[in-house]
Enzyme design. Sequence first.
Site, PDB file in Angstrom:
ATOM      1  N   SER B 322       0.791  -1.231   0.000  1.00 29.03           N
ATOM      2  CA  SER B 322       0.000   0.000   0.000  1.00 29.03           C
ATOM      3  C   SER B 322       0.822   1.278   0.000  1.00 29.03           C
ATOM      4  O   SER B 322       0.288   2.354  -0.258  1.00 29.03           O
ATOM      5  CB  SER B 322      -0.937   0.007   1.199  1.00 29.03           C
ATOM      6  OG  SER B 322      -1.776  -1.124   1.145  1.00 29.03           O
ATOM      7  N   HIS B 365     -15.068  -0.768   3.509  1.00 24.52           N
ATOM      8  CA  HIS B 365     -14.952   0.559   4.107  1.00 24.52           C
ATOM      9  C   HIS B 365     -16.182   1.422   3.863  1.00 24.52           C
ATOM     10  O   HIS B 365     -16.253   2.548   4.295  1.00 24.52           O
ATOM     11  CB  HIS B 365     -13.730   1.286   3.541  1.00 24.52           C
ATOM     12  CG  HIS B 365     -12.435   0.703   4.010  1.00 24.52           C
ATOM     13  ND1 HIS B 365     -11.792  -0.299   3.311  1.00 24.52           N
ATOM     14  CD2 HIS B 365     -11.684   0.940   5.104  1.00 24.52           C
ATOM     15  CE1 HIS B 365     -10.676  -0.636   3.938  1.00 24.52           C
ATOM     16  NE2 HIS B 365     -10.600   0.109   5.044  1.00 24.52           N
ATOM     17  N   CYS B 378      -7.812   1.789   1.936  1.00 23.27           N
ATOM     18  CA  CYS B 378      -8.822   0.989   1.266  1.00 23.27           C
ATOM     19  C   CYS B 378      -8.319   0.530  -0.094  1.00 23.27           C
ATOM     20  O   CYS B 378      -7.866   1.324  -0.911  1.00 23.27           O
ATOM     21  CB  CYS B 378     -10.100   1.808   1.087  1.00 23.27           C
ATOM     22  SG  CYS B 378     -11.318   0.938   0.082  1.00 23.27           S
TER      23      CYS B 378
END
Lengths: 362, 612
Positions: B322, B365, B378
């Site tokens: 991420s 989410h 997310c």
Amino acid sequence: MLRQVKTNKLFWEGIFIISVIIIIGCINLYSALYSQTGRIDILFYKHLIWLVVGIFLSFLFQQLKPVDIENFSSIFYIISCALLVVVLLIGKKVNGAQRWLGFGSFSFQPSEFAKLALIFFMAKLFKQMPVVETGYRLNQLFVPLLIVMIPVVLVLKQPDLGTAIIIFSITFFMILLMGINKRLLMTSITGFVLLSPILYHFLKDYQKKRFLAFLSPESDPLGIGYHTIQAKIAVSTGGLMGKGFLKGTQSKLGYIPEKHTDFVFSVFSEEWGFVGVVFFILAYVYLIYWMFRVTKGINDRFLFLSASGIIFLFSLHFLINLAMVGGLFPVVGIPLPLMSYGGSALIIYLIAIGFMLKQSLQ
Amino acid sequence: MKKLYVVLDSIPYLEKRLSLFLKVFSVLVLLLIGYYWLLQIVRHAYYTELSEKSRIRNIKIVAPRGVIRDRNGVIIASSSPSFVLEIVREEVENKDLLLNEIANILKKDVLELKNLYETKERVTPRFYPIILMENLSREEVVKIEAYKWKLKGAKISYRSERSYPFNDYCSHLIGYVSQITKEDIERLKNKIYGAKIGKTGIESIFEDYLKGFDGVTKVEVDAYGRKQKVLYRLDPVSGGSIKLTIDWELQEIAEKSLGDKNGAVVAISTKTGEVLALVSHPNFDPNLFVKGLDKDEWKKINNNPFHPLQNKAIQGAYPPGSTFKIITAIAGLEEGVINEDTAFYCYGKKRLGNRDFRCWKDGGHGRVNIHKAMVESCDVFFYEVSLKLGPDKIAHYARLFGFGEKTSIGLPGELSGNVPDSQWKKKRYKQIWYDGDTLPYGIGQGYLTVTPLQLALSYAAFANGGSLFKPIIVKEIETNDGKIIKEQIPSVRKHVNLNPKTIEIIRKALIGVVNEAGGTGYASRLNGIIVAGKTGTAQVRSFKERRKLSGFHNDHAWFVGFAPAYDPEIVVCAFVMHGGHGGGVAAPIVKDVIEKYYLKKKVEYAKASENK
């Protein structure tokens, strides 16, 4: 009267040249034995003692009349052969060779004595033989050859190839002097050349190695070729003027084996250079020439042949030793007379010189 | 029968023959003089050279190696005198007896000592002493000296030896010095056996500066190799010293914080590109290499599945997870496929064709915009953005931030990582690019790999407004005559022009990651200083690797943070191999380093104001 002055002059000339060479020998031996600690080696004193003993024995020998020498020569020969046998039985072994008879801290080398004894004995033998214009044939040479082969074989047994060659050469020289049949000479030379591979086979291993090392020392520079290369280096680095007295490096640092005996001339060459070498060679040539002049004045065949033998003895040692030090000849144990350390040899050469000096007075 | 002529007066006849002999003798003498002339005059130079070679021996005096310091002068590689036990073979009378005595005195195993002796003897040239043991302790030296009379041929001597006072810290960057090998000699040409040279890292790169100039003693030796006198001595000149950009206090805290976990930590000054800390674990003790590794030590290093000798900060490329979302976000904003308010709905997964692409949060989410998507990381939001961008646009922005190319840090073995695009896939796999490849791309998975250093630099570039620096590790070199050479000056590799609005959105999001409750990097927040950053949890996708390293198939944990959030000074990237969650494992490491950085700054500030 005039003749008396002339012969006296010859005597003093001899004294002069011999003194010069002996002094050079002492100075050089001092350097060869000099260590950087500055302590004088015991061998140098021993050399001086041998010198005194030699001169004394030389005077003693001169008391003998020529006739006595001639008569005693066969006894000398027998004694020397006997000593050569004794040395093989109870001699001291040094570096694998049995050449010395020990008497306390002194030792005696019978093979040196044999050289001189043989000269006198051969001279006596050839005095009794007729001179033949066409030269001797083999059947006439049978006795002298038999006589020389006894000490040659005994010396080879020690083993000492160099001395054996010298002893044989003395006889050969005498034969040449008396004349040899040309065909016989040619046959024997051809025979020797043809037989040499077989003779080589009879050499001891270390002798073979030395011979091969002589042919190409660089093939095994740290092994047997070591002597030859290191001696060559020492001689060569002397250059024109030399490194100076006591300033030689190769010999001082232990690169030269036998630096005080057989290879003593490498020390001289290194320290005195080409100039010194030429001076020394001229001095030696002068000594030989002086002996020649002395010999020319001799009327007796025994004395003449003896003197010739002594000339030959000096010349041969001189030539072979210098060639060996320079790497021109295989390493054989042949010392340089009056220069190399070695008591027995020194005494024998001094006696020989004494003999020549006495003849110069006749 | 032939008639025999008996010459009555034989003397003139013999005289004639004797003079013939003398003539032959004279010729031989002349030849002899000629030969000596050849030997002593003509061949003089040749034999003199030969004699010098055998008579004069050169003994090398190894120059003390230059020290390596950190930016504040802390010595991290020093040269200190070390006692060695030498065996002078020429003086040894009985080798076995001597080794027995030494073993006795030093309480060593005799057989081992004999083996050691034989090994060393094989590599020691003739006439050189055998260095039997190195780094003797004081007690050992005293013992040897006390029994000197028993140990003829053994000698204590000392020489300058490399030592690394902090042992395994920073070992990958500094590298090590060790015994020269046969291959090294062939490669370098001017080296001799027995020398020690820098093998990796700074030690290897700056070998020429560090090594100095060895001295020499010309010694006259005799035929047995014994020293006679010193003819000439040239003192060694010690090597130049190197000052690194590393801040040792940061390095230490990073090493401690990473602890026994495997991975890497890189701290970089955002304003200059200077590397302030560079950690890779597992590491190794360079002192072992100086001394020479024994079999067991070597086995231990070689058999470690995590490759202690690999510098994971630059020699390892891993999926960034991420942490890469910053690039996807920037691309999306810059390309106009999204704006601040664009929102997607996250159900916990995205279906593409007949495949489900999951979000890390099973429940989803809900409705997310870019801020929330970054803060809570997310995945579904970025799947959508990636799809809109396509692989080539993502690749374009990734390359802008320096991914896919070497950072030119100047250390050996650096990897460039991999920035895939449709072209690349065609070439590599002879396949077209599917949307199924694009989705993981946007969240830093798939074919994408980066090095921790690359990641740190990309964040630094974002933090400073777009300047992608060339990383610097050496601040200055001081030569042995005191001259200071600036080795590397800050240089910008390229500048990324970003819309200020984009920067603002992302910056706020990165601050949120750390400082908002629910932010994935909440564990790295600090009092007083606003830290911004991004977590990453990269799936280890290789099943083969999983099988091989059973029990080590956890995800890679990442965190990249910079501080202060506005006008940042330092960026820290932490990578923990198979560490688990980035927020839980990697973020605290970054926090520790940044905290230390500001603590130091405070102290310095206090000192400076005191001095005023």
